[in-house]
Design a protein around this motif. Sequence first.
Motif, mmCIF file in Angstrom:
data_model
loop_
_atom_site.group_PDB
_atom_site.id
_atom_site.type_symbol
_atom_site.label_atom_id
_atom_site.label_comp_id
_atom_site.label_asym_id
_atom_site.label_seq_id
_atom_site.Cartn_x
_atom_site.Cartn_y
_atom_site.Cartn_z
ATOM 1 N N GLY A 106 0.810 -1.206 0.000
ATOM 2 C CA GLY A 106 0.000 0.000 0.000
ATOM 3 C C GLY A 106 0.847 1.262 0.000
ATOM 4 N N LEU A 107 1.965 1.254 0.711
ATOM 5 C CA LEU A 107 2.817 2.437 0.789
ATOM 6 C C LEU A 107 3.429 2.771 -0.568
ATOM 7 N N ASP A 108 3.918 1.754 -1.272
ATOM 8 C CA ASP A 108 4.500 1.995 -2.600
ATOM 9 C C ASP A 108 3.460 2.596 -3.544
ATOM 10 N N LEU A 109 2.248 2.064 -3.516
ATOM 11 C CA LEU A 109 1.188 2.579 -4.384
ATOM 12 C C LEU A 109 0.830 4.010 -4.009
ATOM 13 N N TYR A 110 0.809 4.286 -2.721
ATOM 14 C CA TYR A 110 0.521 5.639 -2.239
ATOM 15 C C TYR A 110 1.567 6.620 -2.745
ATOM 16 N N LEU A 111 2.836 6.218 -2.675
ATOM 17 C CA LEU A 111 3.919 7.088 -3.125
ATOM 18 C C LEU A 111 3.911 7.282 -4.640
ATOM 19 N N GLN A 112 3.295 6.373 -5.350
ATOM 20 C CA GLN A 112 3.189 6.514 -6.798
ATOM 21 C C GLN A 112 2.015 7.413 -7.196
ATOM 22 N N LEU A 113 0.878 7.253 -6.506
ATOM 23 C CA LEU A 113 -0.336 7.962 -6.909
ATOM 24 C C LEU A 113 -0.392 9.408 -6.418
ATOM 25 N N THR A 114 -0.007 9.652 -5.181
ATOM 26 C CA THR A 114 -0.197 10.993 -4.620
ATOM 27 C C THR A 114 0.589 12.081 -5.355
ATOM 28 N N PRO A 115 1.846 11.856 -5.739
ATOM 29 C CA PRO A 115 2.525 12.929 -6.495
ATOM 30 C C PRO A 115 1.851 13.217 -7.835
ATOM 31 N N ILE A 116 1.392 12.178 -8.502
ATOM 32 C CA ILE A 116 0.723 12.375 -9.794
ATOM 33 C C ILE A 116 -0.580 13.141 -9.610
ATOM 34 N N PHE A 117 -1.403 12.711 -8.669
ATOM 35 C CA PHE A 117 -2.681 13.379 -8.426
ATOM 36 C C PHE A 117 -2.468 14.835 -8.000
ATOM 37 N N THR A 118 -1.497 15.045 -7.122
ATOM 38 C CA THR A 118 -1.225 16.400 -6.642
ATOM 39 C C THR A 118 -0.783 17.307 -7.780
ATOM 40 N N LEU A 119 0.080 16.803 -8.629
ATOM 41 C CA LEU A 119 0.556 17.593 -9.764
ATOM 42 C C LEU A 119 -0.575 17.922 -10.725
ATOM 43 N N VAL A 120 -1.441 16.969 -10.991
ATOM 44 C CA VAL A 120 -2.578 17.204 -11.882
ATOM 45 C C VAL A 120 -3.483 18.296 -11.315
ATOM 46 N N VAL A 121 -3.804 18.205 -10.023
ATOM 47 C CA VAL A 121 -4.664 19.209 -9.398
ATOM 48 C C VAL A 121 -3.992 20.580 -9.432
ATOM 49 N N ALA A 122 -2.693 20.634 -9.118
ATOM 50 C CA ALA A 122 -1.976 21.909 -9.082
ATOM 51 C C ALA A 122 -1.936 22.569 -10.458
ATOM 52 N N LEU A 123 -1.624 21.798 -11.483
ATOM 53 C CA LEU A 123 -1.528 22.364 -12.832
ATOM 54 C C LEU A 123 -2.886 22.834 -13.340
ATOM 55 N N LEU A 124 -3.907 22.018 -13.117
ATOM 56 C CA LEU A 124 -5.242 22.399 -13.577
ATOM 57 C C LEU A 124 -5.752 23.612 -12.805
ATOM 58 N N PHE A 125 -5.481 23.638 -11.512
ATOM 59 C CA PHE A 125 -5.907 24.776 -10.702
ATOM 60 C C PHE A 125 -5.207 26.054 -11.158
ATOM 61 N N HIS A 126 -3.921 25.979 -11.395
ATOM 62 C CA HIS A 126 -3.184 27.165 -11.824
ATOM 63 C C HIS A 126 -3.684 27.653 -13.183
ATOM 64 N N HIS A 127 -4.004 26.727 -14.049
ATOM 65 C CA HIS A 127 -4.534 27.119 -15.361
ATOM 66 C C HIS A 127 -5.920 27.737 -15.232
ATOM 67 N N HIS A 128 -6.725 27.170 -14.341
ATOM 68 C CA HIS A 128 -8.103 27.635 -14.176
ATOM 69 C C HIS A 128 -8.160 28.993 -13.494
ATOM 70 N N ALA A 129 -7.265 29.221 -12.522
ATOM 71 C CA ALA A 129 -7.358 30.439 -11.710
ATOM 72 C C ALA A 129 -6.171 31.378 -11.902
ATOM 73 N N GLY A 130 -5.252 31.004 -12.757
ATOM 74 C CA GLY A 130 -3.986 31.724 -12.802
ATOM 75 C C GLY A 130 -3.885 32.844 -13.800
ATOM 76 N N HIS A 131 -4.990 33.311 -14.355
ATOM 77 C CA HIS A 131 -4.916 34.435 -15.275
ATOM 78 C C HIS A 131 -4.871 35.727 -14.461
ATOM 79 N N PRO A 132 -3.738 36.435 -14.479
ATOM 80 C CA PRO A 132 -3.616 37.649 -13.660
ATOM 81 C C PRO A 132 -4.737 38.633 -13.974
#
Length: 337
Positions: A1-27
């Motif tokens: 479970g730990l290995d899978l967690y370490l694989q999924l969380t960085p990917i999910f976090t990056l996806v959310v961060a990039l999409l959020f920045h694109h959605h809200a990041g227009h100055p």
Amino acid sequence: GLDLYLQLTPIFTLVVALLFHHHAGHPSTTPRSAGDWFWSLCIFSPLFGLMHALAHEVYRARVREYCDAKKTSPHWFASHVVSMAHAVVVTVFAIGNIIAFVYAPADVKLGTRFPPDGDVWLMRYPWVSATGELFTAWLLYDIVSVVYAWSTLGSWETIAHHLGFAVAAAVLRGFYFAPWQASVCLAMEASTPFLNIVMLREAFGLEKSDLLIKGSFLCFAFNFFFFRILLLGAATLQVVVHFPEGPWNDNDQKASAYENVCPRVPAWAGLGLVAVLLGAGMLMVIWFRRIVALLLAAAAGSEPSANDEDSLPGSPMHASTPGHQLTREEELALVSV
């Protein structure tokens, strides 16, 4: 479970961060509208649900031997993976918003209707609003997932917590005020990633004595104290001391140039903000006492039985019989906090 967690969380976090920045990041200095809030919910709530479904299926396929128990079930694992992804992104942007408002005047921190041109209120508040929208989208997803997987995730405390935060977000976002206090409340998510690791101990196949679990709980306790006690206390004190400077007292002045998108704040909203912050602060202090009790017991090497009712929060005896073992009731309550 730990290995899978370490694989999924960085990917999910990056996806959310990039999409959020694109959605809200227009100055822009234009306040975000109700339409922006609607689209944030439409984009991120389904995204969180999709991530939950993906983590659920991958975990079930790869960690079959752990799927029977509640705290090693696919829904339990998936819920905490998504929680980690949202909490990291919300915390990072909320801390950035807090830093931007540190030296702002009191009326700007409270969301004045008459900000000077080029002021931090105009430059940063769209980010505060967008971060709150992301958090609200996660609340909506989590309410649905808790209800859907009630046998595993069900908790009336969690439902009450989420609905309370959703109402507070609607008031702050609807009247577009108190950016400093909103940012502090959002930054309280800083303790969530560490609690998630503790909550997934059994899914990881770890013991309470393992370094990862010990370190995560210590980091959880530190972040809880800094963000949910100290910083929340400062935000509450700022409202109380500077209450006469709040936007709820701007209503007798000339019309604001931003009134169409920044509605005038009624007096009840200001009083409600104070009441909510004071209530939240008292709750955090009560829970931090319990966290300290658990830490002290762990340092002393004591551990009560998981069935000992005196060890549960709220019991008259819990302060005198602390332990570092988190019972199921304690863990659910900590999640609700």
